[in-house]
Write an enzyme that holds these catalytic residues in place. Structure first.
Site, mmCIF file in Angstrom:
data_model
loop_
_atom_site.group_PDB
_atom_site.id
_atom_site.type_symbol
_atom_site.label_atom_id
_atom_site.label_comp_id
_atom_site.label_asym_id
_atom_site.label_seq_id
_atom_site.Cartn_x
_atom_site.Cartn_y
_atom_site.Cartn_z
ATOM 1 N N LYS A 142 34.477 50.652 57.848
ATOM 2 C CA LYS A 142 35.486 50.257 58.833
ATOM 3 C C LYS A 142 36.408 51.437 59.150
ATOM 4 C CE LYS A 142 39.370 47.147 59.453
ATOM 5 N NZ LYS A 142 40.151 46.019 58.986
ATOM 6 N N GLU A 152 33.781 57.180 48.649
ATOM 7 C CA GLU A 152 32.428 56.919 48.139
ATOM 8 C C GLU A 152 31.394 56.958 49.268
ATOM 9 O OE1 GLU A 152 35.173 55.142 47.532
ATOM 10 O OE2 GLU A 152 35.089 54.128 45.589
ATOM 11 N N GLY A 178 37.617 43.871 56.082
ATOM 12 C CA GLY A 178 36.362 44.372 55.508
ATOM 13 C C GLY A 178 35.503 43.264 54.908
ATOM 14 N N ARG A 179 36.113 42.394 54.118
ATOM 15 C CA ARG A 179 35.325 41.355 53.423
ATOM 16 C C ARG A 179 34.955 40.194 54.345
ATOM 17 N NH1 ARG A 179 40.240 42.293 51.654
ATOM 18 N NH2 ARG A 179 41.875 40.725 51.812
ATOM 19 N N GLU A 238 39.614 39.715 46.202
ATOM 20 C CA GLU A 238 40.354 40.716 46.989
ATOM 21 C C GLU A 238 41.304 40.002 47.960
ATOM 22 O OE1 GLU A 238 38.681 43.754 49.924
ATOM 23 O OE2 GLU A 238 38.828 44.985 48.137
ATOM 24 N N HIS A 265 20.514 30.960 30.137
ATOM 25 C CA HIS A 265 20.025 31.661 28.941
ATOM 26 C C HIS A 265 20.907 32.854 28.606
ATOM 27 C CE1 HIS A 265 16.448 29.163 28.818
ATOM 28 N NE2 HIS A 265 16.553 29.178 30.139
ATOM 29 N N LYS A 280 42.856 54.525 44.249
ATOM 30 C CA LYS A 280 42.304 55.503 45.209
ATOM 31 C C LYS A 280 43.143 56.767 45.221
ATOM 32 C CE LYS A 280 40.517 52.257 48.695
ATOM 33 N NZ LYS A 280 40.638 51.808 50.080
#
Ligand code: F6P
Length: 559
Positions: free
Chosen positions: A215, A221, A276-277, A362, A393, A521
């Site tokens: 965005k 990263e 973003g999400r 978030e 399990h 950050k």
């Protein structure tokens, strides 16, 4: 400001909680069954069940009576949930700390209704980007979009992180049975070089399309991975001029895209009012459209849009997202549960819990109200999960017999997309068995009787009976769909998006900002400079100094 906990509706729930504290799920079922049999009325299952937009929610295995439900709905009403939803859909500034609306619902608006931001209808711009995405996806899918040697694209690598990764990754995995056969999809998010290196290893640059999805186009990263992908590409016989056929960008930041070296003709835009999400419905969904094609992507948007209509039009007591949110508030604020498990009994949804973690935590991992005052109540729970039956399990031991009560959402499609023998029947059996076992548990008396019937001696029974006892009384929801397809996936995601919004409305927090990710950050970028520099540091605390200096020292030794 009226705090949530000072509302009379909140206090009424608190008083009701005390009355309900000792009532178990089994008792609630027994009481409701007796009543419904006597009155010829509805069973508890029928009473606490909702159907909408291809999804069916059974919320009967929760600690609630008709009165609890009524009180929860009153809290939602007093918290202005309906007006707040309307404000979001209508483009009001519902994200005041960033001064923005949150209009992911406009991205999937299938109606002809305009949606205005600052007096301007955003729908024409949304449709234009969708058309460009469709045209591009069709060319790639049909093999018309060629790589620099003239071959069709076979592999798509999406480079992004957070909302620019989790949504498309989850959805491409979820709809794998609908995907184009020639195309394989890869997602690189982690700045750990192992992620990009292991992904690109074995791929042919001549038939690979890289989507750089960010965005902001400033995320460390993503840019590091995109630069490495470009170097990998240029290390092949390809040249700079070939980048245009192999790199496209999805972003709101045209300047940064151009600065990176991607032609803005190969950029698909979106807008700052898409969080973003919440961006999977925008151009960030490009990998999904490439996988399933524009027509199925349209179905995906349609499923979400139908859930949007449901959340706005269904009465609060029969509203799926509102019900999930109210249950979450009930357990988090009145019954002290701090964690929610999501267990999709559907292998294709294996990344759904990870996606939900960002969406939920978030958004609502907040400690101040919208006006900046401190929150005095619990906000979001820790959300986690894995697909069933794998979770059974691994961690279900704790869900059954641990000291925490963890409300669980089971998600199951009734029709398998991979029907093989009895696999699906076994999957369904396990899903239903888990919610029953969690609710009913197994008493000590039942354990003892079972052991006696098996001929086990008294001493052994005495040693083992407590270990083999299940407390039960552990709540769950079960969400069923006929089958997992683009429409139901769209509806399922929108269900949880609105659940998160309604929770935030009740807690009076802003679900659309994420200041909590900024500090790390900032520190990472100054520590990166210190590591590059390689000089001994003293500006941090002794632990951080020690770690940095040790890493520098070890690196020097290795060099
Ligand atoms: O660091 C958190 C975050 O800002 C998320 O909200 C977002 O989804 C992610 O980073 C990626 O951001 P971008 O798409 O701008 O690279």
């Amino acid at each position: 400001m009226t705090t949530p906990e000072s509302r009379p509706e909140w206090q009424a729930l608190d008083a009701h909680r005390k009355e309900m504290a000792a009532t178990t799920l089994v008792e609630l079922f027994a009481a409701d069954e007796a009543e419904s049999t006597a009155a010829g009325g509805r069973s508890r299952f029928e009473q606490f069940r909702l159907d909408a937009v291809g999804l069916s929610l059974d919320f009967s295995k929760n600690h609630l009576t008709a009165r609890t439900h009524e009180l929860l709905v009153e809290l939602a009403r007093a918290s202005d949930v309906e007006a707040r939803l309307a404000a979001m859909f209508d483009g009001a500034i519902v994200n005041p700390t960033e001064g923005r609306p949150a209009l992911h619902t406009a991205l999937r608006n299938r109606s002809n209704e305009p949606v205005e931001v600052n007096g301007k209808d955003v729908m024409p711009g949304i449709r234009e980007v969708l058309e460009r995405l469709s045209a591009f996806s069709t060319r790639v899918r049909e093999g018309e979009w060629k790589g620099y040697t003239g071959k069709a694209i076979t592999d798509v690598v999406n480079i992004g992180i957070g909302g620019s990764d989790l949504g498309p990754l989850m959805a491409v995995e979820a709809l794998a049975p609908f995907a184009h056969e020639r195309l394989s999809f890869h997602f690189v998010s982690n700045v750990d070089g192992a992620h990009i290196a292991s992904t690109l290893k074995g791929l042919d640059p001549a038939t690979t399309l890289v989507i750089v999805a960010s965005k902001t186009f400033t995320t460390q990263e993503t840019l590091a991975n995109a630069h490495s992908a470009r170097s990998w590409f240029l290390d092949s016989p390809a040249s700079d001029a070939d980048i245009a056929r192999h790199f496209v960008a999805v972003s709101t930041n045209a300047e940064a895209v151009a600065a990176f070296g991607i032609d803005t003709d190969n950029m698909f835009g979106f807008w700052d009012w898409v969080g973003g999400r919440y961006s999977l419905w925008s151009a960030i969904g490009l990998p999904l459209m490439l996988a399933i094609g524009p027509a199925q992507f349209e179905r995906f948007l349609a499923g979400a849009h139908a859930m949007d209509k449901h959340v706005r039009s269904a009465p609060l007591e029969a509203n799926l997202p509102v019900t999930l949110a109210l249950l979450s508030v009930w357990y988090g604020n009145f019954r002290e549960s701090r964690s929610q498990l999501v267990a999709p009994y559907e292998q294709y949804l294996h990344r759904f819990p990870a996606y939900l973690q960002q969406l939920t935590m978030e958004s609502n991992g907040k400690r101040v109200h919208v006006d900046g005052t401190a929150v005095n109540i619990a906000t979001e729970a820790v959300v986690w999960g894995e697909p069933g039956t794998n979770g059974q399990h691994a961690f279900f031991q704790l869900v059954h017999q641990g000291t925490h009560v963890i409300p669980t959402d089971f998600i199951l499609a009734l029709e398998s997309l991979s029907p093989i023998g009895e696999h699906h029947l076994l999957l369904m059996a396990n899903c239903f068995a888990q919610s029953e076992a969690l609710m009913k548990g197994k008493s000590r008396e039942a354990v003892v009787a079972e052991m006696q019937a098996a001929g086990i001696g008294d001493n052994e029974i005495e040693q083992l009976a407590n270990h083999r006892t299940f407390p039960g009384d552990r709540p769950s929801n079960t969400i069923l769909m006929q089958r997992l397809d683009p429409y139901t996936l769209g509806s399922l995601i929108a269900l949880y998006e609105h659940k998160v919004f309604v929770e935030a409305a009740i807690w009076d927090i802003n679900p659309f900002d994420q200041w909590g990710v900024e500090l790390g950050k900032q520190l990472a970028s100054s520590i990166a400079a210190e590591l590059r520099d390689g000089q001994r540091v003293t500006v941090h605390d002794s632990s951080t100094n020690g770690l940095i200096n040790y890493a520098i020292q070890q690196r020097n030794i290795q060099a």
